[in-house]
Design an enzyme around this catalytic site. Structure first.
Site, mmCIF file in Angstrom:
data_model
loop_
_atom_site.group_PDB
_atom_site.id
_atom_site.type_symbol
_atom_site.label_atom_id
_atom_site.label_comp_id
_atom_site.label_asym_id
_atom_site.label_seq_id
_atom_site.Cartn_x
_atom_site.Cartn_y
_atom_site.Cartn_z
ATOM 1 N N SER A 12 -27.656 14.402 17.271
ATOM 2 C CA SER A 12 -26.538 13.785 17.988
ATOM 3 C C SER A 12 -27.063 12.633 18.823
ATOM 4 C CB SER A 12 -25.867 14.813 18.902
ATOM 5 O OG SER A 12 -25.077 14.122 19.856
ATOM 6 N N HIS A 37 -25.007 12.464 13.796
ATOM 7 C CA HIS A 37 -23.805 12.974 14.461
ATOM 8 C C HIS A 37 -23.430 12.049 15.627
ATOM 9 C CE1 HIS A 37 -21.080 16.305 15.611
ATOM 10 N NE2 HIS A 37 -21.401 16.028 16.864
ATOM 11 N N ASP A 39 -20.785 11.348 18.687
ATOM 12 C CA ASP A 39 -19.830 12.024 19.570
ATOM 13 C C ASP A 39 -18.921 11.027 20.285
ATOM 14 O OD1 ASP A 39 -20.479 14.882 19.394
ATOM 15 O OD2 ASP A 39 -22.439 14.271 20.155
ATOM 16 N N MET A 41 -15.875 10.579 22.858
ATOM 17 C CA MET A 41 -15.214 11.311 23.951
ATOM 18 C C MET A 41 -14.305 10.378 24.728
ATOM 19 S SD MET A 41 -18.388 13.493 25.451
ATOM 20 C CE MET A 41 -19.564 14.309 24.361
ATOM 21 N N HIS A 70 -17.589 12.999 15.378
ATOM 22 C CA HIS A 70 -16.952 14.126 16.055
ATOM 23 C C HIS A 70 -16.020 13.570 17.127
ATOM 24 C CE1 HIS A 70 -17.739 17.896 18.810
ATOM 25 N NE2 HIS A 70 -16.484 17.820 18.396
ATOM 26 N N MET A 72 -13.728 13.909 20.051
ATOM 27 C CA MET A 72 -13.281 14.756 21.166
ATOM 28 C C MET A 72 -12.274 13.927 21.946
ATOM 29 S SD MET A 72 -17.023 16.307 21.989
ATOM 30 C CE MET A 72 -17.796 15.005 21.045
ATOM 31 N N MET A 141 -18.050 25.015 17.809
ATOM 32 C CA MET A 141 -18.697 24.552 19.044
ATOM 33 C C MET A 141 -19.365 25.742 19.723
ATOM 34 S SD MET A 141 -18.070 21.277 19.227
ATOM 35 C CE MET A 141 -18.977 21.118 20.757
ATOM 36 N N ASP A 177 -22.408 23.044 16.679
ATOM 37 C CA ASP A 177 -22.632 21.945 17.623
ATOM 38 C C ASP A 177 -22.761 22.487 19.033
ATOM 39 O OD1 ASP A 177 -22.810 19.526 18.890
ATOM 40 O OD2 ASP A 177 -20.807 18.815 18.296
HETATM 41 C C1 DX5 Z 1 -21.146 18.136 22.957
HETATM 42 C C2 DX5 Z 1 -21.409 17.311 21.729
HETATM 43 C C3 DX5 Z 1 -22.676 17.640 21.059
HETATM 44 C C4 DX5 Z 1 -23.897 17.387 21.911
HETATM 45 C C5 DX5 Z 1 -24.886 18.452 21.576
HETATM 46 O O1 DX5 Z 1 -19.850 17.966 23.371
HETATM 47 O O2 DX5 Z 1 -20.359 17.487 20.786
HETATM 48 O O3 DX5 Z 1 -22.788 16.999 19.786
HETATM 49 O O4 DX5 Z 1 -24.508 16.142 21.692
HETATM 50 O O5 DX5 Z 1 -25.962 18.339 22.443
HETATM 51 P P1 DX5 Z 1 -27.076 19.464 22.553
HETATM 52 O O6 DX5 Z 1 -27.687 19.621 21.189
HETATM 53 O O7 DX5 Z 1 -28.032 18.880 23.549
HETATM 54 O O8 DX5 Z 1 -26.413 20.718 23.019
HETATM 55 ZN ZN ZN Z 2 -20.653 16.778 18.690
#
Ligand code: DX5
Ligand code: ZN
Length: 227
Positions: A12, A37, A39, A41, A70, A72, A141, A177
């Site tokens: 990620s 990956h 993310d 947000m 991903h 969010m 998750m 994840d």
């Molecule tokens: C959290 C993200 C993850 C995050 C995971 O909301 O969706 O993808 O980057 O990070 P680690 O592997 O550090 O838990």
């Molecule tokens: Zn993620």
């Protein structure tokens, strides 16, 4: 993208240097990443903000593997086309992001992406029954979404096991994840996962000038899973 259940490590970039995504992506791919990956947000669905479609489009040309986006965010639907145009291979929306997830998944496939469905730790798997033929990936998750570096939630192991049974022979990836480390990764692979997202556990100790630790970290996760 062809389907198989071999183990895939998806670093990620939430844990990468935000001023240097292009080089960070090239470094983790050179060090053995299977997918990248990404993310997204919105500061509303989750209590953190990252970036949107223009950043995804900008980093797309540095990704030679699979761009796993991903989302969010809520709402999702107004942004699907923009993320598809930005080059997402897999576009994952949260079950909890709105009342019309069926429509959202249809729209994601309609835009030409593989459709992913993410489930928060507090969400059961009953609600996926009527969605199984519309998804290419289910993301379980194992932290509450929003931040990297959180602690793995062990109750999700049983959820993955039951989800794996439910999926049967369907070509659906199970992605995990949050909180993946060499300690937690094998628990999830044994339960039936095939894609492991890892942020802090992959990027720790390395940099674009010294990317060797990225490779060591990826290999440590693989080795812990017997790969
Ligand atoms: C959290 C993200 C993850 C995050 C995971 O909301 O969706 O993808 O980057 O990070 P680690 O592997 O550090 O838990
Ligand atoms: Zn993620």
């Amino acid at each position: 993208m062809t389907f198989d259940r071999s183990l895939k490590i998806a670093p990620s970039i939430l844990s990468a240097d935000f001023a240097n995504f292009g080089q960070e992506i090239q470094a983790v791919e050179a060090q053995g990443a299977d997918w990248v990956h990404v993310d997204v947000m919105d500061g509303h669905f989750v209590p953190n903000l990252t970036f949107g479609p223009p950043m995804c489009a900008a980093i797309r040309k540095h990704i030679n593997t699979v761009m796993d986006v991903h989302l969010m965010i809520a709402p999702v639907d107004p942004y699907i086309d923009a993320f598809a145009e930005a080059g997402a291979d897999v576009l994952t929306a949260h079950l909890e992001a709105g009342p019309h997830v069926h429509r959202t998944l249809q729209a994601i496939r309609g835009a030409g992406c593989k459709a992913g469905l993410a489930l928060n730790p507090g969400t059961g798997i009953e609600d996926v029954d009527y969605l199984l033929d519309m998804v290419d990936l289910i993301c379980v998750m194992t932290v509450n979404p929003g931040f990297g570096g959180q602690k793995f939630i062990h109750s999700q192991i049983d959820k993955v096991r039951r989800l794996r049974e439910k999926i049967g022979d369907r070509p659906i990836h199970i992605e995990i994840d949050g909180g993946i480390t060499p300690e937690t990764a094998p628990l999830m692979v044994e339960a039936g996962a095939d894609v492991l997202v890892a942020g802090s556990a992959v990027f720790k100790g390395g940099s674009v000038d010294d990317p060797g630790p990225y490779g060591e970290n990826i290999r440590a996760i693989r080795a812990a899973c017997g790969n």
